[in-house]
Design an enzyme around this catalytic site. Structure first.
Site, PDB file in Angstrom:
ATOM      1  N   GLU A 189      -1.128  42.349  10.256  1.00 25.10           N
ATOM      2  CA  GLU A 189      -1.457  41.927  11.628  1.00 25.10           C
ATOM      3  C   GLU A 189      -1.793  40.444  11.573  1.00 25.10           C
ATOM      4  OE1 GLU A 189      -4.221  44.328  13.925  1.00 25.10           O
ATOM      5  OE2 GLU A 189      -3.477  46.165  12.973  1.00 25.10           O
ATOM      6  N   GLU A 222       2.353  48.884  18.814  1.00 23.61           N
ATOM      7  CA  GLU A 222       1.260  49.858  18.950  1.00 23.61           C
ATOM      8  C   GLU A 222       1.297  50.488  20.339  1.00 23.61           C
ATOM      9  OE1 GLU A 222      -2.608  48.237  17.982  1.00 23.61           O
ATOM     10  OE2 GLU A 222      -3.544  50.222  18.116  1.00 23.61           O
ATOM     11  N   GLU A 240      -7.639  49.258   9.218  1.00 24.60           N
ATOM     12  CA  GLU A 240      -8.974  48.697   9.462  1.00 24.60           C
ATOM     13  C   GLU A 240     -10.064  49.753   9.222  1.00 24.60           C
ATOM     14  OE1 GLU A 240      -9.157  46.304  13.074  1.00 24.60           O
ATOM     15  OE2 GLU A 240      -7.747  44.878  12.189  1.00 24.60           O
ATOM     16  N   TYR A 272      -6.278  37.033  12.621  1.00 26.33           N
ATOM     17  CA  TYR A 272      -5.877  36.537  13.938  1.00 26.33           C
ATOM     18  C   TYR A 272      -6.372  35.108  14.137  1.00 26.33           C
ATOM     19  CZ  TYR A 272      -4.375  41.196  15.339  1.00 26.33           C
ATOM     20  OH  TYR A 272      -3.697  42.389  15.425  1.00 26.33           O
TER      21      TYR A 272
HETATM   22  O1  AHR Z   1      -3.462  44.415  17.320  1.00 24.91           O
HETATM   23  C1  AHR Z   1      -4.544  44.866  18.080  1.00 24.91           C
HETATM   24  C2  AHR Z   1      -5.627  45.515  17.241  1.00 24.91           C
HETATM   25  O2  AHR Z   1      -6.185  44.570  16.379  1.00 24.91           O
HETATM   26  C3  AHR Z   1      -5.188  46.618  16.303  1.00 24.91           C
HETATM   27  O3  AHR Z   1      -5.105  47.847  16.934  1.00 24.91           O
HETATM   28  C4  AHR Z   1      -6.258  46.630  15.275  1.00 24.91           C
HETATM   29  O4  AHR Z   1      -5.809  47.091  14.021  1.00 24.91           O
HETATM   30  C5  AHR Z   1      -6.756  45.190  15.246  1.00 24.91           C
HETATM   31  O5  AHR Z   1      -8.107  45.133  15.322  1.00 24.91           O
END
Ligand code: AHR
Length: 489
Positions: free
Chosen positions: A293, A20, A170, A238
């Protein structure tokens, strides 16, 4: 293990990555500019990064975001550098973005790496017309429109043929804060417009799924999007202890370590429950679940090395080992995943500092596990003790296995217990083991990591402690270790 009954392919795309325009991921990390005399590069991309990613056999790369994609206008970043629009990066730090790394640079990089590009469309501040035109610029035959003429003028006559297109990112948050119904209506317009009527181009269109256990979102997508307009659903997860107190990436307590492992393990439930919903509408498993992600997320390193820059320790190797085992074991539904992110951001496989580069423990796990790419999944069950901290516990060992085209059986194992070694016995059925080769990644503490001064503190070593007798492979894994065994008949 029933090696002969293996029939599901572990898509190589499970071993994908994400880049990114955030912090030092693109600029400084991947791209240092064509005029950079100090850091050896190919068309501005660091040569050391190219080598490391080729060695890793990265199968795909998602770009340009993330939240950055939700305000990205691709036409700002094509053509002569001095004519490109400079913009403010509204998602990440309000820094000036000179757009010197754009579509041509990204797609040429993917070609160089032999990786499939995965582009995220801007369905927040962008338009459907803009998305259609991006597809034409990237994919359509030379001479078909002013867009392909523009591509030719920019030095590229032939299309790149991008297959993977994410429709939004998202969308329930930075991608437009939409309700699921609003998202679906818009999705259908994008999904229709970017392809010809019957999608003869065979684009793989990926809808935004949930980033929390919001299974109603997944269910609505599956129910309301016509099957012929949907190839994949993406989810994000995450491993973060607490969004308001994420903790240091390299100085953490046993309790914090355990909490990170708990969060990583939630991937199993998240995939299982999303898959159950998808099975209801798609028992043939035509629509892919894509975890585009994933990874550990801690406090930004105070060294000021860049936004969302964090160290990468043995703890991250444990996240990678157990998460990749989860993906492999769900290979019937999970067809792609993208670690966040590839260089200098979050759980990176590579960290850079000026002309120096280090490979992180996560890099080494992904490199050890690459044997599973496009191999046949062999279901494996392993008896495991629990990893206990206070009143909480998790299974200490996770495992997955596959059979490759040469007939070798590869088994990957992760022992997340940072205090105890674990003895393991694996029955391999009728597989007549003649030779066992092994590699191990471990270190004395879960906080251990590589630095620019000591870049090989954590690196894979040969593992010779596995043996075979009476149909069973036996080994003892030290605390916090990842082992990959290669068994030949
Ligand atoms: O990976 C960092 C951020 O995490 C990304 O830009 C977003 O899609 C997510 O919230």
């Amino acid at each position: 293990m029933h090696v002969d009954s293996a029939k599901t392919t572990i898509s190589k795309h499970i071993y994908g990555h994400f880049a990114e325009h955030l912090g030092r991921c693109i600029y400084d990390g991947i791209y240092v500019g064509r005029d950079n005399a100090k850091i050896p590069n190919t068309s501005g991309v660091r040569n050391d990064v190219i080598k490391a990613l080729k060695d890793l056999q990265i199968p795909n790369l998602r770009w340009p975001g993330g939240c950055f994609a939700d305000t990205y206008h691709w036409k700002d970043a094509i053509g002569p550098f001095n004519e490109r629009k400079h913009i403010e990066n509204l998602s990440w730090g309000n820094v000036r973005e000179d757009n010197s790394f754009g579509t041509n640079e990204f797609l040429d990089l993917c070609e160089l790496l032999g990786a499939e590009p995965y582009l995220a469309l801007n369905m927040n501040s962008g338009t459907i017309q803009e998305a259609m035109e991006w597809v034409q610029y990237a994919n359509h035959a030379n001479g078909t429109s002013y867009l392909t003429d523009m591509r030719a003028r920019n030095g590229r006559a032939n299309p790149w043929k991008v297959k993977y297109w994410g429709i939004g990112n998202e969308s329930w948050d930075c991608g437009g804060n939409m309700s699921v119904d609003h998202y679906i209506n818009l999705y259908k317009q994008y999904a229709t417009a970017i392809t010809s009527y019957s999608n003869t181009e065979k684009l793989f269109r990926i809808a935004v799924g949930p980033g929390t256990p919001d299974y109603a979102w997944t269910e609505t997508l599956m129910r309301d999007i016509p099957a012929k307009r949907l190839e994949g659903i993406s989810i994000h997860h995450y491993s973060v202890i607490n969004w308001s107190a994420k903790g240091s990436s390299f100085q953490f307590s046993d309790e914090e370590y355990f909490k990170t492992m708990q969060q990583a393990f939630r991937m199993e439930d998240f995939i299982t429950r999303n898959s159950e919903v998808m099975d209801k509408y798609d028992p043939a498993k035509r629509v892919a679940l894509i975890v585009d992600e994933w990874g550990g997320w801690y406090e930004e390193d105070p060294s000021g090395k860049g936004q969302l820059y964090q160290q990468n320790t043995i703890r991250d190797a444990m996240i990678a080992g157990l998460t990749l085992n989860i993906f492999n074991n769900h290979a019937d539904r999970v067809k792609m995943a993208n670690l966040a992110q590839i260089v200098n951001v979050l759980q990176a496989v590579i960290l850079t500092k000026e002309e120096k580069l280090i490979l992180t423990p996560t890099y080494h796990v992904m490199e050890m596990y690459k044997v599973h790419q496009d191999a046949l999944l062999v279901p494996v069950t392993v008896q495991t003790n629990n990893f206990v901290v206070g009143n909480n516990q998790l299974p200490a060992i996770s495992a997955s296995a596959s059979k490759d085209t040469a007939g070798k059986l590869n088994i990957s194992l992760t022992n997340i217990d940072n205090k105890k070694s674990q003895s393991i016995e694996l029955s391999v059925g009728s597989f007549k083991v003649k030779q066992i080769k092994g590699r191990i990644l471990t270190s004395s503490t879960v906080q251990d990591h590589n630095t620019f001064e000591n870049s090989n503190k954590v690196s894979p070593q040969e593992f010779k402690k596995a043996s075979f007798a009476k149909g069973t492979v036996s080994l003892t894994m030290p605390p916090n270790s990842v082992v990959v065994l290669e068994l030949s008949e």
